[in-house]
Design a protein around this motif. Sequence first.
Motif, PDB file in Angstrom:
ATOM      1  N   GLU A   1       0.815  -1.213   0.000  1.00  0.00           N
ATOM      2  CA  GLU A   1       0.000   0.000   0.000  1.00  0.00           C
ATOM      3  C   GLU A   1       0.852   1.268   0.000  1.00  0.00           C
ATOM      4  O   GLU A   1       0.317   2.376   0.039  1.00  0.00           O
ATOM      5  N   GLY A   2       2.176   1.102  -0.034  1.00  0.00           N
ATOM      6  CA  GLY A   2       3.056   2.251  -0.158  1.00  0.00           C
ATOM      7  C   GLY A   2       3.618   2.807   1.125  1.00  0.00           C
ATOM      8  O   GLY A   2       4.171   3.915   1.143  1.00  0.00           O
ATOM      9  N   TYR A   3       3.542   2.039   2.230  1.00  0.00           N
ATOM     10  CA  TYR A   3       3.997   2.555   3.519  1.00  0.00           C
ATOM     11  C   TYR A   3       5.480   2.313   3.794  1.00  0.00           C
ATOM     12  O   TYR A   3       5.975   2.700   4.849  1.00  0.00           O
ATOM     13  N   MET A   4       6.189   1.660   2.891  1.00  0.00           N
ATOM     14  CA  MET A   4       7.609   1.335   3.109  1.00  0.00           C
ATOM     15  C   MET A   4       7.792   0.668   4.471  1.00  0.00           C
ATOM     16  O   MET A   4       8.634   1.064   5.290  1.00  0.00           O
ATOM     17  N   ALA A   5       6.998  -0.340   4.729  1.00  0.00           N
ATOM     18  CA  ALA A   5       6.967  -0.979   6.055  1.00  0.00           C
ATOM     19  C   ALA A   5       8.071  -2.018   6.199  1.00  0.00           C
ATOM     20  O   ALA A   5       8.431  -2.709   5.239  1.00  0.00           O
ATOM     21  N   GLU A   6       8.595  -2.120   7.410  1.00  0.00           N
ATOM     22  CA  GLU A   6       9.596  -3.141   7.721  1.00  0.00           C
ATOM     23  C   GLU A   6       9.474  -3.509   9.191  1.00  0.00           C
ATOM     24  O   GLU A   6       8.964  -2.744  10.008  1.00  0.00           O
ATOM     25  N   VAL A   7       9.939  -4.728   9.511  1.00  0.00           N
ATOM     26  CA  VAL A   7       9.832  -5.244  10.879  1.00  0.00           C
ATOM     27  C   VAL A   7      11.221  -5.471  11.444  1.00  0.00           C
ATOM     28  O   VAL A   7      12.097  -6.015  10.779  1.00  0.00           O
ATOM     29  N   THR A   8      11.411  -5.046  12.701  1.00  0.00           N
ATOM     30  CA  THR A   8      12.675  -5.248  13.397  1.00  0.00           C
ATOM     31  C   THR A   8      12.414  -5.960  14.715  1.00  0.00           C
ATOM     32  O   THR A   8      11.481  -5.608  15.442  1.00  0.00           O
ATOM     33  N   ASP A   9      13.225  -6.976  14.995  1.00  0.00           N
ATOM     34  CA  ASP A   9      13.159  -7.665  16.283  1.00  0.00           C
ATOM     35  C   ASP A   9      13.921  -6.822  17.299  1.00  0.00           C
ATOM     36  O   ASP A   9      15.127  -6.596  17.156  1.00  0.00           O
ATOM     37  N   LEU A  10      13.235  -6.345  18.332  1.00  0.00           N
ATOM     38  CA  LEU A  10      13.870  -5.476  19.324  1.00  0.00           C
ATOM     39  C   LEU A  10      14.705  -6.238  20.348  1.00  0.00           C
ATOM     40  O   LEU A  10      15.401  -5.634  21.161  1.00  0.00           O
ATOM     41  N   GLY A  11      14.625  -7.560  20.326  1.00  0.00           N
ATOM     42  CA  GLY A  11      15.472  -8.362  21.189  1.00  0.00           C
ATOM     43  C   GLY A  11      14.979  -8.518  22.610  1.00  0.00           C
ATOM     44  O   GLY A  11      15.636  -9.160  23.432  1.00  0.00           O
ATOM     45  N   ASP A  12      13.818  -7.948  22.936  1.00  0.00           N
ATOM     46  CA  ASP A  12      13.271  -8.062  24.292  1.00  0.00           C
ATOM     47  C   ASP A  12      11.885  -8.707  24.271  1.00  0.00           C
ATOM     48  O   ASP A  12      11.084  -8.514  25.177  1.00  0.00           O
ATOM     49  N   GLY A  13      11.632  -9.464  23.201  1.00  0.00           N
ATOM     50  CA  GLY A  13      10.329 -10.107  23.056  1.00  0.00           C
ATOM     51  C   GLY A  13       9.344  -9.283  22.260  1.00  0.00           C
ATOM     52  O   GLY A  13       8.218  -9.724  22.012  1.00  0.00           O
ATOM     53  N   ALA A  14       9.754  -8.071  21.865  1.00  0.00           N
ATOM     54  CA  ALA A  14       8.878  -7.179  21.105  1.00  0.00           C
ATOM     55  C   ALA A  14       9.404  -7.001  19.687  1.00  0.00           C
ATOM     56  O   ALA A  14      10.594  -7.182  19.409  1.00  0.00           O
ATOM     57  N   LEU A  15       8.499  -6.642  18.796  1.00  0.00           N
ATOM     58  CA  LEU A  15       8.834  -6.336  17.408  1.00  0.00           C
ATOM     59  C   LEU A  15       8.501  -4.872  17.149  1.00  0.00           C
ATOM     60  O   LEU A  15       7.597  -4.307  17.776  1.00  0.00           O
ATOM     61  N   LEU A  16       9.221  -4.261  16.229  1.00  0.00           N
ATOM     62  CA  LEU A  16       8.919  -2.895  15.829  1.00  0.00           C
ATOM     63  C   LEU A  16       8.468  -2.907  14.380  1.00  0.00           C
ATOM     64  O   LEU A  16       9.207  -3.311  13.485  1.00  0.00           O
ATOM     65  N   LEU A  17       7.232  -2.463  14.145  1.00  0.00           N
ATOM     66  CA  LEU A  17       6.721  -2.277  12.794  1.00  0.00           C
ATOM     67  C   LEU A  17       6.927  -0.807  12.444  1.00  0.00           C
ATOM     68  O   LEU A  17       6.295   0.069  13.038  1.00  0.00           O
ATOM     69  N   ALA A  18       7.839  -0.537  11.515  1.00  0.00           N
ATOM     70  CA  ALA A  18       8.136   0.844  11.125  1.00  0.00           C
ATOM     71  C   ALA A  18       7.590   1.100   9.732  1.00  0.00           C
ATOM     72  O   ALA A  18       7.755   0.290   8.825  1.00  0.00           O
ATOM     73  N   GLU A  19       6.920   2.234   9.579  1.00  0.00           N
ATOM     74  CA  GLU A  19       6.395   2.659   8.288  1.00  0.00           C
ATOM     75  C   GLU A  19       7.115   3.947   7.905  1.00  0.00           C
ATOM     76  O   GLU A  19       6.866   5.002   8.482  1.00  0.00           O
ATOM     77  N   ASN A  20       8.039   3.818   6.949  1.00  0.00           N
ATOM     78  CA  ASN A  20       8.929   4.920   6.623  1.00  0.00           C
ATOM     79  C   ASN A  20       8.313   5.952   5.690  1.00  0.00           C
ATOM     80  O   ASN A  20       8.929   6.978   5.406  1.00  0.00           O
TER      81      ASN A  20
END
Length: 226
Positions: free
Chosen positions: A148-167
Amino acid sequence: MQTDPRIEQTHEQAQGGERILFVLKTKGAMTAQHLASRLGVSVVAVRKQLARLESEGMTTYREMTEGRGRPERLWRLTPEGHERFPDSHSELTLELISAVRSVFGEAGLDRLIAAREETARKLYGDAIPHGESLESRVETLARLRQREGYMAEVTDLGDGALLLAENHCPICAAATACQGFCRSELAVFRAVLGDSVSVTRTDHVLAGARRCAYRIEPASGKGTAN
């Protein structure tokens, strides 16, 4: 027939410049050294491109001093640089929002956002694999948003959480005119990922951040809703 070397050089420069703009858009501000390392080219080549992009109003920098060494330039996109990744049909969208407000009032606009939210819930809900790991579900959501054009990516934060970033936000004009769109998207994420998952917005373009980002973790994590 041979290609004019000057044309080839201009084409290569344009491609190099676009790659730099893309990296700064998706990864944020960085030095020429870091850009060169990420792109696999020389620092000299990157600095030449950055100087050209600065002259075109696409990039700017601030001096960054660490220790006793010489200051380094931390490069970032200007507003004009961000506009190279345009809003989707922003002018038409703003006209439609204005028309809905004028004819149906805020209640009508709320109904429009609710209908869009319900459509997104069904689309994402049908695509996200229920019963799979949280990482798998978030990765699927990121792929949907990427299309949909959000330039989305996922990063493992290493503490059990994930970061969904939309650039990039392809509906930024609409969201600026009516923040109900942002509240709706957060509600959609929470709905399709399930009650056992906590979704917290940590970065928000409308609050001055360069991107929107969401911390996603099991509901027992310590997220604070925004």
